[in-house]
Design a protein around this motif. Structure first.
Motif, short mmCIF file in Angstrom:
data_model
loop_
_atom_site.label_atom_id
_atom_site.label_comp_id
_atom_site.label_asym_id
_atom_site.label_seq_id
_atom_site.Cartn_x
_atom_site.Cartn_y
_atom_site.Cartn_z
N SER A 1 0.83 -1.20 0.00
CA SER A 1 0.00 0.00 0.00
C SER A 1 0.87 1.26 0.00
CB SER A 1 -0.91 0.00 1.23
OG SER A 1 -1.62 1.20 1.32
N GLU B 1 -8.17 5.64 5.57
CA GLU B 1 -8.49 4.43 4.82
C GLU B 1 -9.98 4.40 4.52
OE1 GLU B 1 -7.22 0.72 6.42
OE2 GLU B 1 -5.42 1.57 7.35
N PRO C 1 -7.13 -8.09 3.31
CA PRO C 1 -5.75 -7.74 3.67
C PRO C 1 -5.40 -8.20 5.09
CG PRO C 1 -6.89 -5.88 2.67
CD PRO C 1 -7.93 -6.91 2.95
N LYS D 1 -1.69 -3.62 7.44
CA LYS D 1 -1.83 -2.27 6.88
C LYS D 1 -1.05 -2.08 5.57
CE LYS D 1 -4.34 -0.45 10.22
NZ LYS D 1 -5.68 0.14 9.98
N ILE E 1 -2.85 -4.49 0.09
CA ILE E 1 -3.90 -3.79 -0.66
C ILE E 1 -5.05 -4.78 -0.92
CG2 ILE E 1 -2.59 -1.93 -1.74
CD1 ILE E 1 -2.97 -5.34 -3.35
N TYR E 2 -6.09 -4.29 -1.59
CA TYR E 2 -7.26 -5.12 -1.89
C TYR E 2 -7.10 -5.71 -3.30
CZ TYR E 2 -9.45 -2.75 2.08
OH TYR E 2 -9.73 -2.25 3.34
N ASP F 1 -5.99 0.34 -3.63
CA ASP F 1 -5.22 0.70 -2.44
C ASP F 1 -6.18 0.95 -1.27
OD1 ASP F 1 -3.09 1.28 -0.80
OD2 ASP F 1 -2.18 2.70 -2.21
N ARG F 2 -5.62 1.08 -0.11
CA ARG F 2 -6.42 1.20 1.11
C ARG F 2 -7.16 2.54 1.20
NH1 ARG F 2 -4.83 -3.10 4.40
NH2 ARG F 2 -5.92 -2.21 6.20
#
Length: 387
Positions: A248, A256, A281, A284, A287-288, A309-310
């Motif tokens: 990320s 987020e 995820p 932290k 990413i998705y 991304d977050r």
């Protein structure tokens, strides 16, 4: 030495005959198990209860559902069916050894969940799978053995097509000469019916058997996979492992987005009905990763991919229909081999083709035995005449 009358066609005929006899039992096993495996999921569903949920006005968030499953282990992904009566399917890594995760059905409206119960036919189909891929032998022995048999089957399919055509030059061929090879003489004697079952049905299914053989070899030999990837100009099975690792880019002081926002982004980027698979995820930095299937369309195995991304920024978007044809083929090798690429339509064609392929070694051996008997009778008559 072969006589001068030993033509190319006779060589092809002998090649077809002896390769078929030599590999008949193995090919029979491979084709029979392939036939059974074609409708594995559909057959297993008959012996299991379909889990449905009662739709309500609102669904619980992915965060809430994930938290409810936390006691079972590490939640790694969720699969969301477009039908509101279908529960969410969560994969949970219950133990360190549970690499792929155990399946849990979760009611998205109440949070109630149940672990997937093993199907009564799981053991049977696993045996069929191992027999199809390795002949129940050690993988190091069975895999190349099946690969060699598949190459032989490929040669048999090609030589069978050549032998189907009458022994005349293509320019001189007429429709009335080809017509007998397109139908089965059901009112003829058994020998003729058996001959037609082998020749005619083999011709009708040849193209599908060629496709099965060419795609099946990707699992048998690494050199074939590399060569096939080079020919296609795209890596076969290249999507395995989830692709390159991406961290990320979100900074500590930046906000987020939650799962609800991620699902909204998915609907905006991929606005069609289809099963959505979302990787959860672990920390932290991750990413998705999202896969969305066109399982409500004709091309059911087509998959679109998103990386988000977050903070909700779309980092990557891959649309199957926008990829070059060679990449689409490379990404669809498994679906093409299984016959699942067009759902029930292609599966039914493959099932019939595999069933016919299973019969070909049997009808072929019967033809050979009938010829042996015929030649034996001719030799006996010649001896009587000479005497």
């Amino acid at each position: 030495m072969k006589s001068k009358n030993y033509t190319v066609r006779k060589f092809i005929n002998d090649l077809h005959l002896w390769l078929g006899i030599g590999s008949g039992i193995i090919l029979f096993i491979i084709c029979l198990t392939g036939t059974v495996l074609t409708f594995e999921e559909e057959i297993k569903s008959v012996f299991s209860d379909e889990i449905l949920v009662s739709p309500k006005a609102e669904t619980l968030s992915i965060e809430e559902l994930t938290e409810a499953l936390a006691s079972e282990g590490e939640v790694i992904r969720v699969s969301i069916n477009p039908k509101d009566t279908k529960p969410y399917e969560f994969s949970v890594k219950t133990t360190p050894e549970d690499r792929r995760g155990s399946l849990f059905f979760v009611n998205q409206y109440t949070g109630e969940y149940a672990k997937d119960v093993p199907n009564a036919l799981d053991g049977f189909f696993m045996t069929m799978f191992k027999m199809h891929r390795w002949l129940l032998l050690d993988i190091s022995i069975g895999r190349p053995l099946v690969g060699i048999a598949t190459i032989i089957f490929l040669i048999l399919s090609l030589t069978g097509i050549v032998l189907w055509f009458p022994n005349k030059k293509l320019k001189k061929l007429k429709w009335k000469q080809l017509k007998p090879g397109l139908k089965i003489a059901w009112h003829a004697k058994w020998k003729r019916i058996n001959h037609d079952l082998h020749v005619t049905l083999g011709f009708y299914t040849a193209i599908f058997l060629l496709i099965m053989s060419l795609t099946g070899l990707f699992w048998s030999f690494e050199w074939y996979k590399e060569a096939g990837s080079a020919v296609l100009g795209a890596e076969v099975f290249g999507a395995r492992g989830g692709g390159p690792k991406i961290d990320s880019k979100l900074k500590k002081d930046e906000l987020e987005v939650n799962f609800t926002a991620i699902l909204e982004i998915i609907e905006q980027e991929l606005p069609y009905k289809g099963t959505t698979v979302l990787q959860i995820p672990k920390n932290k930095k991750e990413i998705y990763r999202i896969r969305k299937y066109h399982d409500q369309d004709f091309l059911q195995t087509a998959t679109d991919n998103l990386i988000i991304d977050r903070d909700g920024v779309v980092l990557s978007k891959e649309i199957f229909s926008e990829k070059p044809l060679n990449v689409q083929i490379a990404n669809s090798i498994r679906a093409i081999h299984l016959g699942s690429i067009f759902g029930w339509f292609s599966k039914m064609i493959y099932f019939i083709s595999c069933l016919i392929a299973t019969s070909l070694p049997v009808t072929g051996v019967i033809i050979w035995l009938n010829k042996l008997k015929k030649n034996s009778k001719k030799k006996s008559k010649k001896k009587i005449i000479k005497a």
